[in-house]
Design a protein around this motif. Structure first.
Motif, PDB file in Angstrom:
ATOM      1  N   LYS A  91       0.884  -1.331   0.062  1.00  0.00           N
ATOM      2  CA  LYS A  91      -0.014   0.139  -0.050  1.00  0.00           C
ATOM      3  C   LYS A  91       0.861   1.288   0.022  1.00  0.00           C
ATOM      4  O   LYS A  91       2.157   1.125   0.512  1.00  0.00           O
ATOM      5  N   LEU A  92       0.141   2.245  -0.527  1.00  0.00           N
ATOM      6  CA  LEU A  92       0.706   3.607  -0.443  1.00  0.00           C
ATOM      7  C   LEU A  92      -0.197   4.529   0.650  1.00  0.00           C
ATOM      8  O   LEU A  92      -1.270   4.244   0.458  1.00  0.00           O
ATOM      9  N   VAL A  93       0.310   5.067   1.340  1.00  0.00           N
ATOM     10  CA  VAL A  93      -0.417   5.737   2.665  1.00  0.00           C
ATOM     11  C   VAL A  93       0.089   7.131   2.607  1.00  0.00           C
ATOM     12  O   VAL A  93       1.205   7.325   2.640  1.00  0.00           O
ATOM     13  N   ARG A  94      -1.088   8.128   2.517  1.00  0.00           N
ATOM     14  CA  ARG A  94      -0.536   9.253   2.737  1.00  0.00           C
ATOM     15  C   ARG A  94      -1.639  10.378   3.557  1.00  0.00           C
ATOM     16  O   ARG A  94      -2.818   9.764   3.630  1.00  0.00           O
ATOM     17  N   CYS A  95      -1.345  11.337   4.392  1.00  0.00           N
ATOM     18  CA  CYS A  95      -2.299  12.065   4.774  1.00  0.00           C
ATOM     19  C   CYS A  95      -2.486  13.343   4.042  1.00  0.00           C
ATOM     20  O   CYS A  95      -1.787  14.134   3.868  1.00  0.00           O
ATOM     21  N   LEU A 103       2.980  12.014   9.099  1.00  0.00           N
ATOM     22  CA  LEU A 103       2.471  12.170   7.811  1.00  0.00           C
ATOM     23  C   LEU A 103       1.477  13.380   7.750  1.00  0.00           C
ATOM     24  O   LEU A 103       0.675  13.210   8.743  1.00  0.00           O
ATOM     25  N   ASP A 104       1.489  14.393   6.946  1.00  0.00           N
ATOM     26  CA  ASP A 104       0.597  15.715   7.031  1.00  0.00           C
ATOM     27  C   ASP A 104       0.360  16.198   5.791  1.00  0.00           C
ATOM     28  O   ASP A 104       1.035  15.755   4.869  1.00  0.00           O
ATOM     29  N   ASP A 105      -0.337  17.138   5.794  1.00  0.00           N
ATOM     30  CA  ASP A 105      -0.600  17.915   4.560  1.00  0.00           C
ATOM     31  C   ASP A 105       0.272  19.333   4.265  1.00  0.00           C
ATOM     32  O   ASP A 105       0.052  19.996   3.443  1.00  0.00           O
ATOM     33  N   ARG A 122       4.450  14.005   2.342  1.00  0.00           N
ATOM     34  CA  ARG A 122       5.269  12.503   2.566  1.00  0.00           C
ATOM     35  C   ARG A 122       4.433  11.351   2.609  1.00  0.00           C
ATOM     36  O   ARG A 122       3.391  11.595   3.494  1.00  0.00           O
ATOM     37  N   HIS A 123       4.673  10.363   1.943  1.00  0.00           N
ATOM     38  CA  HIS A 123       3.652   9.194   2.250  1.00  0.00           C
ATOM     39  C   HIS A 123       4.838   8.113   2.264  1.00  0.00           C
ATOM     40  O   HIS A 123       5.885   7.843   1.676  1.00  0.00           O
ATOM     41  N   CYS A 179      -5.349   8.627   3.047  1.00  0.00           N
ATOM     42  CA  CYS A 179      -5.442   7.970   1.568  1.00  0.00           C
ATOM     43  C   CYS A 179      -4.707   6.883   1.541  1.00  0.00           C
ATOM     44  O   CYS A 179      -3.509   6.836   1.948  1.00  0.00           O
ATOM     45  N   TYR A 180      -5.448   5.795   0.941  1.00  0.00           N
ATOM     46  CA  TYR A 180      -4.552   4.486   1.030  1.00  0.00           C
ATOM     47  C   TYR A 180      -4.911   3.851  -0.487  1.00  0.00           C
ATOM     48  O   TYR A 180      -5.987   4.022  -1.027  1.00  0.00           O
ATOM     49  N   ARG A 181      -3.832   3.414  -0.815  1.00  0.00           N
ATOM     50  CA  ARG A 181      -3.666   2.800  -2.395  1.00  0.00           C
ATOM     51  C   ARG A 181      -3.120   1.578  -2.199  1.00  0.00           C
ATOM     52  O   ARG A 181      -2.085   1.393  -1.952  1.00  0.00           O
ATOM     53  N   ILE A 182      -3.922   0.508  -2.501  1.00  0.00           N
ATOM     54  CA  ILE A 182      -3.670  -0.786  -2.248  1.00  0.00           C
ATOM     55  C   ILE A 182      -3.723  -1.983  -3.590  1.00  0.00           C
ATOM     56  O   ILE A 182      -4.144  -1.325  -4.380  1.00  0.00           O
TER      57      ILE A 182
END
Length: 184
Positions: free
Chosen positions: A74-78, A105-107, A111-112, A133-136
């Protein structure tokens, strides 16, 4: 986009480089070509098949979750606000098995994380609202869910804020010791 290694084997920080001007900013949050080139694995970025987003209030903890079987990358970002994101390596053959690492992780800096299969993942919202946000790389299958209690004393995650809300599922999650038995 810059890619950085972390203290956990195979986990990467993707660090976009925002352009600021009098209108605000613009940033590319992900670049498949750079990602695939870094991994030396063409087409890896294209394997992500599902995007999800959560919104959490200050102090909320979501986690610690993982997947059995092939696991999931997964890719994870805030995207909004800030979270304290925690990963725990649950790959028995990994040189960092059982180790954990926390990430902000912040806006602000966008960074993610690239999280390969074989990790527990959780986070705590550090702002009044936080959108993660998650991209799996494969569809969710609830039959493969793994979970360890966010407050398990052996896992001993150092959450930075008092806990405001945890789901019933997360509150009832198993122990780190139970997961270790299952993995061996």
């Amino acid at each position: 986009m810059r890619i950085e290694q972390t203290g956990l084997a195979d986990v990467l920080v993707l660090a976009p480089q925002p352009f600021h001007d009098d209108r605000g900013l613009f940033t590319r949050t992900f670049d498949a070509e750079i990602f695939d080139e870094y991994l030396g694995a063409p087409g890896t970025a294209a394997s992500f098949v599902q995007d999800s987003q959560s919104r959490s209030a200050l102090g909320v903890i979501r986690g610690m979750h993982g997947r059995s079987g092939r696991g999931e990358a997964k890719l994870v970002r805030c995207a909004h606000g800030a979270v304290h994101d925690v990963l725990v390596d649950i790959r028995p053959a990994s040189p960092t098995f059982g180790r954990q690492q926390g990430f902000l992780l912040d806006d602000n800096d966008f960074r993610h994380l690239y999280v390969p299969p074989g990790f527990l993942h959780g986070f705590q919202a550090l702002t009044p609202t936080a959108d993660v946000c998650y991209r799996i790389d494969r569809p969710h299958d609830p039959h493969e869910d793994l979970a360890v209690a966010y407050d398990d004393p052996e896992l001993a995650v150092g959450w930075p804020l008092p806990v405001s809300v945890v789901s019933a599922r997360d509150a009832a999650a198993g122990s780190w010791r139970e997961l270790l038995t299952r993995l061996r």
